[in-house]
Design a protein around this motif. Structure first.
Motif, short mmCIF file in Angstrom:
data_model
loop_
_atom_site.label_atom_id
_atom_site.label_comp_id
_atom_site.label_asym_id
_atom_site.label_seq_id
_atom_site.Cartn_x
_atom_site.Cartn_y
_atom_site.Cartn_z
N PHE A 235 0.84 -1.20 0.00
CA PHE A 235 0.00 0.00 0.00
C PHE A 235 0.88 1.26 0.00
O PHE A 235 0.65 2.18 -0.78
CB PHE A 235 -0.93 0.04 1.22
CG PHE A 235 -2.20 -0.75 1.07
CD1 PHE A 235 -2.98 -0.67 -0.07
CD2 PHE A 235 -2.63 -1.57 2.10
CE1 PHE A 235 -4.16 -1.39 -0.19
CE2 PHE A 235 -3.82 -2.29 2.00
CZ PHE A 235 -4.58 -2.20 0.85
N PHE A 236 1.89 1.28 0.87
CA PHE A 236 2.77 2.45 0.93
C PHE A 236 3.62 2.58 -0.33
O PHE A 236 3.89 3.70 -0.78
CB PHE A 236 3.66 2.42 2.18
CG PHE A 236 2.97 2.95 3.40
CD1 PHE A 236 2.43 4.22 3.45
CD2 PHE A 236 2.86 2.15 4.53
CE1 PHE A 236 1.79 4.71 4.57
CE2 PHE A 236 2.22 2.62 5.67
CZ PHE A 236 1.68 3.90 5.70
N LEU A 237 4.05 1.48 -0.92
CA LEU A 237 4.81 1.56 -2.17
C LEU A 237 3.97 2.24 -3.25
O LEU A 237 4.46 3.09 -4.00
CB LEU A 237 5.27 0.18 -2.62
CG LEU A 237 6.39 -0.45 -1.79
CD1 LEU A 237 6.59 -1.91 -2.21
CD2 LEU A 237 7.68 0.33 -1.93
N GLY A 238 2.69 1.88 -3.33
CA GLY A 238 1.80 2.53 -4.28
C GLY A 238 1.62 4.00 -3.96
O GLY A 238 1.65 4.85 -4.86
N PHE A 239 1.46 4.29 -2.68
CA PHE A 239 1.31 5.69 -2.26
C PHE A 239 2.55 6.50 -2.62
O PHE A 239 2.46 7.61 -3.13
CB PHE A 239 1.04 5.73 -0.75
CG PHE A 239 0.94 7.11 -0.19
CD1 PHE A 239 -0.16 7.91 -0.46
CD2 PHE A 239 1.95 7.63 0.61
CE1 PHE A 239 -0.27 9.19 0.06
CE2 PHE A 239 1.86 8.90 1.13
CZ PHE A 239 0.75 9.69 0.86
N PHE A 240 3.73 5.92 -2.40
CA PHE A 240 4.97 6.63 -2.71
C PHE A 240 5.16 6.85 -4.21
O PHE A 240 5.76 7.85 -4.62
CB PHE A 240 6.18 5.93 -2.10
CG PHE A 240 6.21 6.00 -0.59
CD1 PHE A 240 5.82 7.15 0.09
CD2 PHE A 240 6.58 4.90 0.16
CE1 PHE A 240 5.82 7.22 1.47
CE2 PHE A 240 6.58 4.95 1.55
CZ PHE A 240 6.20 6.12 2.21
N CYS A 241 4.65 5.95 -5.03
CA CYS A 241 4.67 6.17 -6.48
C CYS A 241 3.92 7.46 -6.82
O CYS A 241 4.37 8.26 -7.63
CB CYS A 241 4.02 5.01 -7.23
SG CYS A 241 4.99 3.51 -7.30
N LEU A 242 2.77 7.64 -6.18
CA LEU A 242 1.96 8.84 -6.44
C LEU A 242 2.58 10.08 -5.82
O LEU A 242 2.53 11.17 -6.42
CB LEU A 242 0.53 8.63 -5.95
CG LEU A 242 -0.22 7.51 -6.66
CD1 LEU A 242 -1.62 7.36 -6.08
CD2 LEU A 242 -0.28 7.75 -8.16
N VAL A 243 3.17 9.94 -4.64
CA VAL A 243 3.86 11.07 -4.02
C VAL A 243 5.00 11.52 -4.93
O VAL A 243 5.19 12.72 -5.17
CB VAL A 243 4.39 10.72 -2.61
CG1 VAL A 243 5.38 11.77 -2.10
CG2 VAL A 243 3.23 10.55 -1.65
N TYR A 244 5.76 10.56 -5.45
CA TYR A 244 6.85 10.90 -6.37
C TYR A 244 6.31 11.69 -7.56
O TYR A 244 6.86 12.73 -7.93
CB TYR A 244 7.57 9.64 -6.87
CG TYR A 244 8.46 9.91 -8.05
CD1 TYR A 244 9.70 10.52 -7.87
CD2 TYR A 244 8.04 9.62 -9.34
CE1 TYR A 244 10.51 10.81 -8.95
CE2 TYR A 244 8.85 9.92 -10.43
CZ TYR A 244 10.07 10.52 -10.23
OH TYR A 244 10.87 10.83 -11.32
#
Length: 129
Positions: free
Chosen positions: A104-113
């Motif tokens: 979940f956080f990996l996906g979130f960090f993709c969007l944050v990036y």
């Protein structure tokens, strides 16, 4: 005004992806373990293919990777419930279900990036319109 269009063969795959995703979640909701588990594979594979096909467009790639991580997290969470290890404690209050937070956080960090780093550095890109 520039437009992003999806080739028809890709669009058909994306639509089929939604069917598989819904079947996976229906299997989870109704505790139909075989349906839920079998649907992980086409759902995840198509999600990876979609991300790969959009690798040249940062916006699409980041969002499609986030979806792939989301499906991975949901699939793990579903399996942990089906196999009854979701509530087992890893440490303190942290259970095996909470391991789904990693994708979940990996996906979130993709969007944050994309939104916090890439997009502000490329304001004139057609991808940010």
């Amino acid at each position: 005004m520039p437009q992003y269009t999806i080739p028809l063969k890709y669009r058909k795959m994306e639509n089929l992806h939604i069917v598989f995703w819904l079947l996976k979640d229906i299997g989870w909701c109704l505790i139909w373990k075989p349906l839920g588990i079998v649907m992980i594979f086409p759902t995840l594979i198509i999600s990876i293919v979609i991300a790969y096909r959009t690798r040249d467009m940062v916006s699409e790639l980041c969002h499609n990777l986030a979806i792939t991580f989301w499906i991975s997290a949901n699939s793990y969470w579903m399996i942990s419930e089906f196999l009854h290890f979701d509530a087992m404690v890893v440490s303190g209050w942290f259970t095996y279900k909470h391991l789904a937070l990693i994708p979940f956080f990996l996906g979130f960090f993709c969007l944050v990036y994309y939104y916090a780093i890439w997009r502000p550095k490329h304001p004139d890109s057609l991808e940010t319109l």
